[in-house]
Structures are given as structure tokens and as C-alpha cells.
Scaffold this active site. Sequence first.
Site, PDB file in Angstrom:
ATOM      1  N   HIS A 129     -14.824   1.320  -2.902  1.00 25.99           N
ATOM      2  CA  HIS A 129     -13.802   0.477  -2.249  1.00 25.99           C
ATOM      3  C   HIS A 129     -12.881   1.268  -1.323  1.00 25.99           C
ATOM      4  O   HIS A 129     -11.809   0.785  -0.959  1.00 25.99           O
ATOM      5  CB  HIS A 129     -12.991  -0.298  -3.304  1.00 25.99           C
ATOM      6  CG  HIS A 129     -13.807  -1.359  -3.979  1.00 25.99           C
ATOM      7  ND1 HIS A 129     -13.469  -1.924  -5.188  1.00 25.99           N
ATOM      8  CD2 HIS A 129     -14.982  -1.950  -3.612  1.00 25.99           C
ATOM      9  CE1 HIS A 129     -14.390  -2.826  -5.527  1.00 25.99           C
ATOM     10  NE2 HIS A 129     -15.316  -2.852  -4.599  1.00 25.99           N
ATOM     11  N   VAL A 173      -9.271   3.354  -5.520  1.00 29.77           N
ATOM     12  CA  VAL A 173      -8.994   3.945  -4.209  1.00 29.77           C
ATOM     13  C   VAL A 173      -8.023   5.120  -4.334  1.00 29.77           C
ATOM     14  O   VAL A 173      -7.679   5.754  -3.339  1.00 29.77           O
ATOM     15  CB  VAL A 173      -8.454   2.876  -3.217  1.00 29.77           C
ATOM     16  CG1 VAL A 173      -9.521   1.819  -2.959  1.00 29.77           C
ATOM     17  CG2 VAL A 173      -7.167   2.228  -3.723  1.00 29.77           C
ATOM     18  N   TYR A 198       0.823  -1.216   0.000  1.00 34.44           N
ATOM     19  CA  TYR A 198       0.000   0.000   0.000  1.00 34.44           C
ATOM     20  C   TYR A 198       0.853   1.260   0.000  1.00 34.44           C
ATOM     21  O   TYR A 198       0.515   2.255  -0.624  1.00 34.44           O
ATOM     22  CB  TYR A 198      -1.010  -0.010   1.156  1.00 34.44           C
ATOM     23  CG  TYR A 198      -2.244  -0.803   0.781  1.00 34.44           C
ATOM     24  CD1 TYR A 198      -3.245  -0.232   0.002  1.00 34.44           C
ATOM     25  CD2 TYR A 198      -2.371  -2.142   1.136  1.00 34.44           C
ATOM     26  CE1 TYR A 198      -4.343  -0.960  -0.396  1.00 34.44           C
ATOM     27  CE2 TYR A 198      -3.474  -2.880   0.741  1.00 34.44           C
ATOM     28  CZ  TYR A 198      -4.452  -2.283  -0.022  1.00 34.44           C
ATOM     29  OH  TYR A 198      -5.536  -3.017  -0.436  1.00 34.44           O
TER      30      TYR A 198
HETATM   31  P1  OAD Z   1      -9.104  -4.935 -12.987  1.00 38.12           P
HETATM   32  O1  OAD Z   1      -7.630  -4.891 -12.875  1.00 38.12           O
HETATM   33  O2  OAD Z   1      -9.829  -6.188 -12.652  1.00 38.12           O
HETATM   34  O3  OAD Z   1      -9.526  -4.590 -14.478  1.00 38.12           O
HETATM   35  C1  OAD Z   1      -9.028  -3.523 -15.212  1.00 38.12           C
HETATM   36  C2  OAD Z   1      -9.865  -3.432 -16.484  1.00 38.12           C
HETATM   37  O4  OAD Z   1      -9.446  -2.290 -17.194  1.00 38.12           O
HETATM   38  C3  OAD Z   1      -9.748  -4.611 -17.446  1.00 38.12           C
HETATM   39  O5  OAD Z   1     -11.032  -4.987 -17.896  1.00 38.12           O
HETATM   40  C4  OAD Z   1      -8.915  -4.060 -18.609  1.00 38.12           C
HETATM   41  O6  OAD Z   1      -9.281  -4.643 -19.855  1.00 38.12           O
HETATM   42  C5  OAD Z   1      -9.295  -2.611 -18.563  1.00 38.12           C
HETATM   43  N1  OAD Z   1      -8.282  -1.681 -19.051  1.00 38.12           N
HETATM   44  C6  OAD Z   1      -6.936  -1.788 -19.010  1.00 38.12           C
HETATM   45  N2  OAD Z   1      -6.358  -0.686 -19.506  1.00 38.12           N
HETATM   46  C7  OAD Z   1      -7.355   0.140 -19.867  1.00 38.12           C
HETATM   47  C8  OAD Z   1      -7.404   1.441 -20.444  1.00 38.12           C
HETATM   48  N3  OAD Z   1      -6.302   2.127 -20.726  1.00 38.12           N
HETATM   49  N4  OAD Z   1      -8.629   1.994 -20.667  1.00 38.12           N
HETATM   50  C9  OAD Z   1      -9.764   1.322 -20.365  1.00 38.12           C
HETATM   51  N5  OAD Z   1      -9.773   0.098 -19.834  1.00 38.12           N
HETATM   52  C10 OAD Z   1      -8.588  -0.483 -19.583  1.00 38.12           C
HETATM   53  O7  OAD Z   1      -9.675  -3.696 -12.162  1.00 38.12           O
HETATM   54  P2  OAD Z   1     -11.124  -3.468 -11.560  1.00 38.12           P
HETATM   55  O8  OAD Z   1     -12.179  -3.937 -12.498  1.00 38.12           O
HETATM   56  O9  OAD Z   1     -11.155  -2.058 -11.117  1.00 38.12           O
HETATM   57  O10 OAD Z   1     -11.252  -4.518  -5.383  1.00 38.12           O
HETATM   58  O11 OAD Z   1     -11.101  -4.394 -10.313  1.00 38.12           O
HETATM   59  C11 OAD Z   1     -12.218  -4.420  -9.514  1.00 38.12           C
HETATM   60  C12 OAD Z   1     -11.843  -4.611  -8.087  1.00 38.12           C
HETATM   61  O12 OAD Z   1     -11.191  -5.845  -7.920  1.00 38.12           O
HETATM   62  C13 OAD Z   1     -10.860  -3.607  -7.525  1.00 38.12           C
HETATM   63  O13 OAD Z   1     -11.473  -2.438  -7.057  1.00 38.12           O
HETATM   64  C14 OAD Z   1     -10.268  -4.334  -6.406  1.00 38.12           C
HETATM   65  C15 OAD Z   1     -10.018  -5.557  -7.169  1.00 38.12           C
HETATM   66  O14 OAD Z   1      -9.236  -6.491  -6.841  1.00 38.12           O
HETATM   67  C16 OAD Z   1     -10.916  -4.714  -4.116  1.00 38.12           C
HETATM   68  O15 OAD Z   1      -9.780  -4.631  -3.750  1.00 38.12           O
HETATM   69  C17 OAD Z   1     -12.083  -4.996  -3.211  1.00 38.12           C
END
Ligand code: OAD
Length: 236
Positions: free
Chosen positions: A106, A88, A52
Site C-alpha cells: 500500500h 505504510v 497524513y
Molecule cells: P485494520 O485496522 O483493518 O485491522 C487491524 C487488525 O489488527 C484487526 O484484525 C485487529 O483485530 C488486529 N489487531 C489489533 N491489535 C493487534 C495486536 N496488538 N496484535 C495483532 N493484531 C492486532 O488494518 P489492516 O487489516 O491493515 O488500506 O487494514 C487493511 C487496509 O485497509 C489498510 O492497509 C488500509 C486500510 O484501510 C488502504 O488504505 C488501501
Amino acid sequence: MRVLVLTGAGVSAESGIPTFRGKNGYWRNLDPTKLATPEAFARDPQLVWDWYRERRERIRNAQPNAAHEAIARLAKQTEEFLLVTQNVDDLHARAGLPGEKMVQIHGDIFITRCSRCTFEHDHEHEPEHESVPNCPQCDALMRPGVVWFGEQLSRRELQRVESYLDGGACDAVIVAGTTATLGYIVDWTLSASHGGGELIEVNPEETPLSRFATRLVREPAAIALPRIVDGLIRSR
Ligand code: OAD
């Protein structure tokens, strides 16, 4: 115009913040989705704090990108607006989005709170420790003010999302940069677009929401969002 925007780690990717599930997401060979858990903190609080602290440092040195700026612009130009972000970091806020138009579902990486009692402080008023800090009130371990896997969402923030959704269907829902692996993200997106409004997905890759989208934009958020926002503002 009534708008809901949902964002995930992909929106901050172009500011240099690694996503959770992407190719470059690993930290010291560890899977971030396994570090963001109460179990990891119980096993090795120092390791979790190190992760972190590195992320805080990276976020402090990062700048909002064109996607954050476009979302802040959309918020200013629409009568009713809410952003629900899973991020976050503080990049949406630093792009100018006011707190009352945003829910950080989150949590906030710059908050440090007690793992036992209700004591918390935001990072600006806290010296950066090398070790694991203890609560000045009850001496239990302090932890980052984020929601980990398997933990409950904050009731207050949940209510803010639900009351916005209860306020009526949206004319446009944008979901950007998230794998949409969490059920509530899918539910909120579908419920907000239920009344026939546009559902725009911005993501280079397919997600469980793709098949519901009325518009799929397979581009990086910082490229696609300024254009999408211009279009929405013009169409008002
Ligand atoms: P992820 O890391 O799971 O997903 C990132 C997403 O962004 C993927 O679908 C990629 O295809 C997409 N991506 C990557 N680069 C991009 C760009 N330049 N423009 C647009 N899209 C892009 O992240 P989250 O979906 O945010 O929760 O993850 C959800 C939650 O799971 C997080 O908040 C965290 C996590 O582990 C907790 O910690 C509770």
C-alpha cells in the site's frame, strides 16, 4: 525453509500507531477508511494532508516493537523469505528488515508524489508544509505516496509478490494484525500455504482467514510473534 509473512495495522498497534478499523481508529471523529480515498482527497485535500502529516509525525516518534523485530530475525534465519505488509509506516525497515525482503503493497507514507505526473520525492528531502503542496514540475496537487481504496496496486510491487508466490509453496505462512478484508491478501495467503505448509494467524480477533489457519494465536503480535519465530527457527 520458505516463508511468507503478511502484516497489517495490528502489528504496529503496540508501537502506538492506531489501526484503521479499531475502536481508537477514528481521527477528529472521521473514519480513516473514508479518508484514505481519492474521493476524500478531491473533496478536501487539506483535511487529508492534515491526517497524513499527523500520522507521519506519530510514526517518526514511534519505535518498532517486538513483532517487527521478530519478523526481521526470521528473515535473517530463513533461506527464502518475503514480507508483504499493508502498513505504510517504516517500522519493519527500522527493525532491520532489508528492502529486498519486503513489499509495501500500500505504498510508503514518507513519499510525496504528484497526483498528475510522475514527479515524487521522499519525505526526508522535503520541507514539511502546512498547506497542500504543488508539484514543482506541473503544478498539480502533491499527494502522499500511498495506495488509496479503489486505486490500483503498483504493478512493480504486485509482480514482486507474484514472482515470490510462483517460486513455490511455503513451509510457513504467518498472517498477523490484519482484518484481511482485501481479497488479494486472502488470495496470496491461501495460495502460499496451498502446498500443505503451516498457516499461522496472529490476531486477537477472528478474520476471514481464521478458518483456514493451521494455528490460531489470539494474542497481540508483540507477544506472540517472538515465540512463534523462535519455534520456527528451532524447527528448521
Ligand atoms: P485494520 O485496522 O483493518 O485491522 C487491524 C487488525 O489488527 C484487526 O484484525 C485487529 O483485530 C488486529 N489487531 C489489533 N491489535 C493487534 C495486536 N496488538 N496484535 C495483532 N493484531 C492486532 O488494518 P489492516 O487489516 O491493515 O488500506 O487494514 C487493511 C487496509 O485497509 C489498510 O492497509 C488500509 C486500510 O484501510 C488502504 O488504505 C488501501
